[in-house]
Design an enzyme around this catalytic site. Structure first.
Site, mmCIF file in Angstrom:
data_model
loop_
_atom_site.group_PDB
_atom_site.id
_atom_site.type_symbol
_atom_site.label_atom_id
_atom_site.label_comp_id
_atom_site.label_asym_id
_atom_site.label_seq_id
_atom_site.Cartn_x
_atom_site.Cartn_y
_atom_site.Cartn_z
ATOM 1 N N ASP A 2 91.119 -71.536 27.630
ATOM 2 C CA ASP A 2 92.267 -72.377 27.269
ATOM 3 C C ASP A 2 93.552 -71.823 27.869
ATOM 4 O OD1 ASP A 2 90.941 -74.341 25.612
ATOM 5 O OD2 ASP A 2 90.503 -72.644 24.306
ATOM 6 N N ASP B 218 89.443 -66.323 31.120
ATOM 7 C CA ASP B 218 89.762 -66.968 29.853
ATOM 8 C C ASP B 218 89.619 -68.481 30.080
ATOM 9 O OD1 ASP B 218 91.068 -67.542 27.327
ATOM 10 O OD2 ASP B 218 92.832 -68.056 28.529
HETATM 11 C C1 XBP Z 1 92.500 -70.321 22.868
HETATM 12 C C2 XBP Z 1 92.335 -70.619 21.449
HETATM 13 C C3 XBP Z 1 91.278 -71.534 21.022
HETATM 14 C C4 XBP Z 1 91.633 -72.993 20.929
HETATM 15 C C5 XBP Z 1 90.922 -73.627 19.777
HETATM 16 O O1 XBP Z 1 91.378 -69.674 23.347
HETATM 17 O O2 XBP Z 1 92.994 -70.035 20.629
HETATM 18 O O3 XBP Z 1 90.960 -71.110 19.755
HETATM 19 O O4 XBP Z 1 93.012 -73.188 20.772
HETATM 20 O O5 XBP Z 1 89.571 -73.633 19.950
HETATM 21 P P1 XBP Z 1 91.324 -68.890 24.774
HETATM 22 P P2 XBP Z 1 88.591 -73.752 18.675
HETATM 23 O O6 XBP Z 1 92.673 -68.886 25.384
HETATM 24 O O7 XBP Z 1 90.805 -67.529 24.420
HETATM 25 O O8 XBP Z 1 90.338 -69.669 25.613
HETATM 26 O O9 XBP Z 1 89.153 -74.795 17.790
HETATM 27 O O10 XBP Z 1 87.263 -74.158 19.250
HETATM 28 O O11 XBP Z 1 88.527 -72.411 18.003
HETATM 29 MG MG MG Z 2 94.062 -68.606 26.841
#
Ligand code: XBP
Ligand code: MG
Length: 274
Positions: free
Chosen positions: A30, A28
């Site tokens: 973020d 993953d």
């Molecule tokens: C985490 C999220 C992302 C970001 C926002 O993603 O929810 O949507 O917060 O990004 P993950 P965008 O943990 O799956 O990596 O604004 O580009 O959608």
């Molecule tokens: Mg995440």
């Protein structure tokens, strides 16, 4: 036991072992590769709001609630529907969300280019170790592809993207995490069965998505996700750790080293199929 039967059983065991051998790690982005939410995405959303002349402001507490919804566009819509009473036509709302999100992506990638957000402990080391061990690397995330590129190139250098067999991101699937779609998509691109992969996630939405695709998962928590329910994960750690920075196993199977190495991931993965 006759020799032929023993031979068949041994062959079957070998086949099972080969089918469940760890061949790819799916990360993953973020919260897992880097703590991007509080000082990255949140700040970029607020910058987009204020530059559009809106008085919306997402403080850390509100953002914790909004994180229940994955995807930036989906998160803005959720905020509009749940926390505001603005009268807007559906078309107007769609256009506003699109415009704000485009600006937000620009601000967010600028933040990453300024190298304000480092990778979490152990991430770069584990990526290196996995590649040296012949294990494929992949990404499965809800975030926008430009965000993944900016984080990886900014932290690992110009050739960072080539290190990943597949980068599954954003709107490439219709339903974002906790739906399993992005992991199904990733497995298809990897051309591997779920059993040959291990996911690394930070949130309950990510865990549900990976498990929904049948992929065993380890979790590294962060301040936004530490109180979530991670049942179904193989193990939960505070972070991946480094030789000089031990990690702690919070739930599930522990590892033999003080930080997580590729051999530990292989062992955890194998245990799940024993
Ligand atoms: C985490 C999220 C992302 C970001 C926002 O993603 O929810 O949507 O917060 O990004 P993950 P965008 O943990 O799956 O990596 O604004 O580009 O959608
Ligand atoms: Mg995440």
């Amino acid at each position: 036991m006759c020799k032929t039967l023993a031979h068949i059983l041994a062959q079957n065991r070998m086949k099972k072992r080969l089918m469940t051998q760890l061949k790819a790690i799916i990360f993953d982005v973020d919260g897992t590769l880097a703590e991007t939410e509080r000082d990255g995405h949140r700040v970029a959303f607020n910058r987009a709001f204020s530059n559009a002349g809106l008085d919306w402001y997402w403080d850390e507490e509100l953002y914790a609630q909004l994180l229940a919804v994955t995807g930036g566009k989906e998160r803005i819509r959720f905020y509009l529907e749940k926390f505001r009473t603005d009268n807007m036509l559906a078309d107007e709302m769609d256009a506003l969300i699109k415009q704000l999100h485009q600006a937000k992506t620009r601000y967010y990638t600028e933040i990453l280019q300024s190298k304000a957000i480092p990778l979490r402990p152990g991430v770069e080391r584990l990526l290196d170790e996995a590649q040296q061990a012949g294990i494929k690397l992949a990404i499965a995330t809800t975030t926008t592809p430009a965000n993944v590129d900016a984080l990886l190139i900014g932290s690992l250098g110009a050739d960072a993207l080539e290190r990943f067999e597949t980068i599954a991101a954003g709107d490439v699937v219709p339903a974002k995490k906790p739906a399993a779609d992005i992991f199904h998509y990733c497995l298809e691109k990897l051309n591997l069965p779920a059993k040959a992969c291990l996911a690394v996630e930070d949130s309950v939405n990510g865990l549900k998505a990976a498990r929904g695709a049948g992929i065993e998962t380890i979790v590294t928590i962060n301040s936004y996700t530490q109180h979530e329910d991670f049942s179904g994960a193989l193990s939960v750690f505070d972070h991946l750790g480094e030789p000089n920075q031990a990690c702690t196993c919070i739930a599930g199977a522990a590892v033999s080293n003080s930080y997580i190495r590729v051999d530990d991931l292989k062992e955890l993965h194998e245990q799940a199929y024993r």
